[in-house]
Structure formats: C-alpha cells, structure tokens
Motif scaffolding. Structure first.
Motif: not given
Length: 450
Positions: A220, A242, A251, A253-254
């Motif tokens: 990250n 994230r 985390w 990722a979106q």
C-alpha cells in the motif's frame, strides 16, 4: 345572478385547491424539474489569487476555510461563514506570515484548530485564535482527538516526525521510532485514541497502541485522504480508491467511474459506512471541462457521480468537500468558487457510454509511474507506444494548471522515457497526463519533496 356567482366562485375555489394539491404533491415527493438544480454556486471573497487549502462546517450555517503558505511576505487567512456559505468574512488575517494553514478541524461548535507552519486554537467559534506551543514542530498535518490529545506530523528533514500531546499542547512527545527514515510522514489519521495511520507518499504505517509501535501496511502507498466509519470499515485514496473491512490491515481497490478527463479522488466526505462522497474528477463536455462529485450508497461496490453544472457554474474541478448529513454539503475548488446543496445534490448516475474509445486506446498505449517518486528535483517518466500516433505528455499542478508540455509530436511504436526537471517548482503534488491523438489515456500523480 347570485347563484351564478356562487357557482363561479366555487369553480375558482376548486381550481385553486387543485393547483395547491399538485404543488403539495411535487413538494412531498421532492420533485425537481431541473436535475442540476440540487446544487447552487457560492463564492468566497477575492483572495488576491490565494487558494483555499481546507474547509469545514460545524453546522448547516457555520463554516470555516483556510489559505496555505505562499511566500514569507504574504498574508494568511481564516475565513468564516454564518449563513451556510452564501457570504464569507475574514475571521483572521495574518499579514506578513512566515507560513500558512493547510488544515482546519473543529471538535465541537466552539473549539477548533488550524495547522501549517503555525498551530492555532480557538475556543470561541473563531472569534479569537491563539498560538499553541509546538516546541519547534512545524506541523504539516494534524489529527485532533480531543482537547487534550492531538497528533501532528512534521516533514522537515531535521525536525520531522510524528508527535503527540496528551495535555493540550503543553508538552509534545515524538512517537515514530524512526520508521520513515529521512522521508518523514505528511499525513496522520486516527480511528480512536489507540489505532491510527501515518504515511508519506510511498509508505503506510499503522499503530494499535497510541503510537508507541508502528508496523508497515504492505502493498500500500500512503494516502491523500482517509476516513473511517467505525473501527473496521474505512476508505483511503492515493493512486486508487481502497476500502478496508478489517481496521486497515488490508485494503482492496475499488472500481470508480471511467471519465474522459481527470479521474482522481482527493478528499472524502463520509455520511455513514455505506454513503461516501468524493471529489477530484472532471469530465469533458461540449462546453469544456466540468467538475464531478463521486458518490456511493452501497459501501463502494458501485460509484456514480454527479455533475453540479454544465452551463453556468463553470468549475472544472473540485478538491475540497464537506457534508454534515445526507442533505447538507459543500464542494470547492481551491480558488474562491464552490457549490452547496441542501437536498443531497442531484441525481447520481453511472455513465456507461463515455470511455469505450479510451478503453481501446489504453491497450495500445501505456503510461508508467515516474521514477523516482517522490523526487527532488528530477524524475523520469516512461511510456509505451504500440502504433504510430500523435503523442502529448503534459504536467499539471494540483489545481489543474498546465506546468509544461514534455512531449508534443508524432511518435512510432516503442518505449520512451523523458526527464522532468522540477527545480523551479515548490514541494507538493503534481500530475502528468498522456494524450494520444487528442484523447486522454491516463493520468498519474507524482510528488516533489525538498
């Protein structure tokens, strides 16, 4: 005749009742003819070209904004509004300042803090601002947990680190264990008094014991902004958006909407664990670039976006956002222009017909992350071309202003590298964008440090 008049008046009465019924129906169902009518423009006073670095609201009427450092002889401002942002006045004008303010945070209606090269506090809703002793710390970022417990970061090479006070600033303790080496953190965020995060542009660290120990969150980068809905669910943004559901250990990722211009998140506004707003993107319309506001109502599974305006407001990007609840929110450019909603904005739509061409082109052209990053003062930017095309590579500052064009010519297939010299630029974030035959392919962030 009298009967005729009564009948006439009765008819008019029925007609009036009918129209009021229709009006009541429209109001009751929040009917809006103009889908962009959910937002309206607000302007701050003329700041002589100075920018806004942060905004916050303590209720639907009372809000504050601050300006950053420009030069040693320049003035620094704290602005205040008492009518929801329709009008602003100067709560503090600090002439000839040796530093400005990057951030403002209130913990209740009366008590607030600002940080920059100075750290100041108000206990009377911004009427007076008093200097808080920081013992030689030059705070770049802060997180205020309570009147007593405050965290600061300082990125200066000699004095930098992570600092905490538990007595309102009477004493400060350095709590970073040297984890960042000489590249000190510039961001700090705490979920509660024990669990928090600190980062520079490339590293993210987490503590679970109030800063006495820090562990690196692997795979990250740092964060530009971070928000948590509770001790487990949080969001951060840097090179991507994230989400964490385990308190920041991992985390994910979106996906976010694909735009044909900027497609970045700079700042969040959290309503609850499911509803989050974000700013940073823009879209190209027939009338030019227009800023968009991102929104999710299902915890980031889907992100849509709103365009507050396509005709009159003419704001090409939003960098700052604050929402008090689902209805009352503000979004601002770093200049004196912004928008406000009291009804939760306008329709949130996921557009699907914009970026088909961009998707195709992205398979043939690749823009890589600059190296080194962060850099001082020179960095290399690499990109790959799989077919002959007109190539443009442009560098922008964080406000979207063009700094320089590094490449502007037709190029054949191959891998290319170009040097970017930021010797004459101040420290901070910059963007570089690859255009192919006039179409934006990709944009990436880079950070200059001194």
């Amino acid at each position: 005749m009298e009967k005729e008049n009564k009948s006439k008046y009765a008819g008019i009465t029925v007609l009036i009742i009918f129209y009021f019924a229709i009006l009541g129906f429209m109001i009751g169902f929040n009917f809006q003819i103009d889908k962009t009518g959910g937002w309206y423009q607000q302007n701050m006073p003329d700041l002589g070209g100075r920018q806004i670095s942060d905004i916050t609201f303590t209720d639907s009427l009372t809000g504050y904004a601050v300006t950053p450092f420009v030069s040693g002889s320049d003035s620094t401002f704290i602005l205040k509004t008492t009518n929801g942002g329709d009008n602003w006045f100067f709560a503090l004008k600090q002439p000839g300042s040796a530093g400005g303010f990057r951030q403002i945070q209130f913990i209740n209606q009366n008590t607030g803090y600002v940080c920059g090269n100075f750290f100041k506090k108000t206990t009377n809703a911004g009427i007076n601002w008093n200097l808080v002793n920081t013992s030689g710390i030059f705070p770049e970022n802060m997180f205020v947990i309570s009147n007593d417990t405050i965290w600061l970061t300082d990125s200066e090479i000699l004095t930098g680190g992570i600092f905490r006070t538990t007595n309102g600033g009477l004493n400060w303790q350095k709590l970073d264990n040297g984890i960042f080496g000489s590249s000190w953190p510039n961001k700090i965020y705490f979920i509660n008094s024990r669990i928090g995060f600190a980062s520079n542009s490339s590293l993210l660290f987490r503590t679970t014991n109030s800063g006495y120990n820090w562990s690196q969150v692997t795979n990250n980068n740092g964060f530009i902004d971070m928000v948590f809905a509770d001790s487990l669910i949080g969001y951060k943004t840097f090179d991507s958006t994230r989400k964490t559901t385990d308190g920041g250990l991992t985390w994910i990722a979106q996906k976010r909407p694909k735009l044909n211009a900027w497609n970045d998140f700079f700042k969040f506004a959290l309503i609850n664990k499911d509803t989050i707003w974000g700013v940073g993107g823009s879209i190209l319309t027939a009338l030019g670039s227009r800023g968009v506001l991102y929104k999710t109502t299902n915890g980031g599974l889907n992100w849509g976006y709103q365009i507050p305006d396509t005709v009159n407001i003419n704001i090409n990007n939003y960098y700052l956002i604050d929402f008090l609840n689902k209805n009352n929110g503000w979004a601002h450019h770093t200049n004196n222009k912004g928008v406000h909603t009291t009804v939760g904005g306008n329709d949130t739509t996921i557009y699907t017909s914009i970026s088909n061409n961009i998707t195709t082109l992205s398979k043939e052209f690749t823009l890589y992350q600059n190296y080194p990053n962060p850099f001082n003062p020179v960095s290399s930017i690499k990109y790959q071309v799989l077919r002959s095309a007109d190539i443009k590579l442009i560098v922008y500052n964080i406000s979207g202003k063009e700094i320089t064009t590094l490449v502007n010519k037709k190029q054949n297939s191959g891998e290319y590298s170009v040097k970017f010299d930021g010797s004459n630029l101040s420290s901070g974030g910059y963007f570089y964008t690859l255009f192919v035959d006039g179409v934006r392919i990709d944009t990436k962030k880079m950070l200059k440090i001194k």
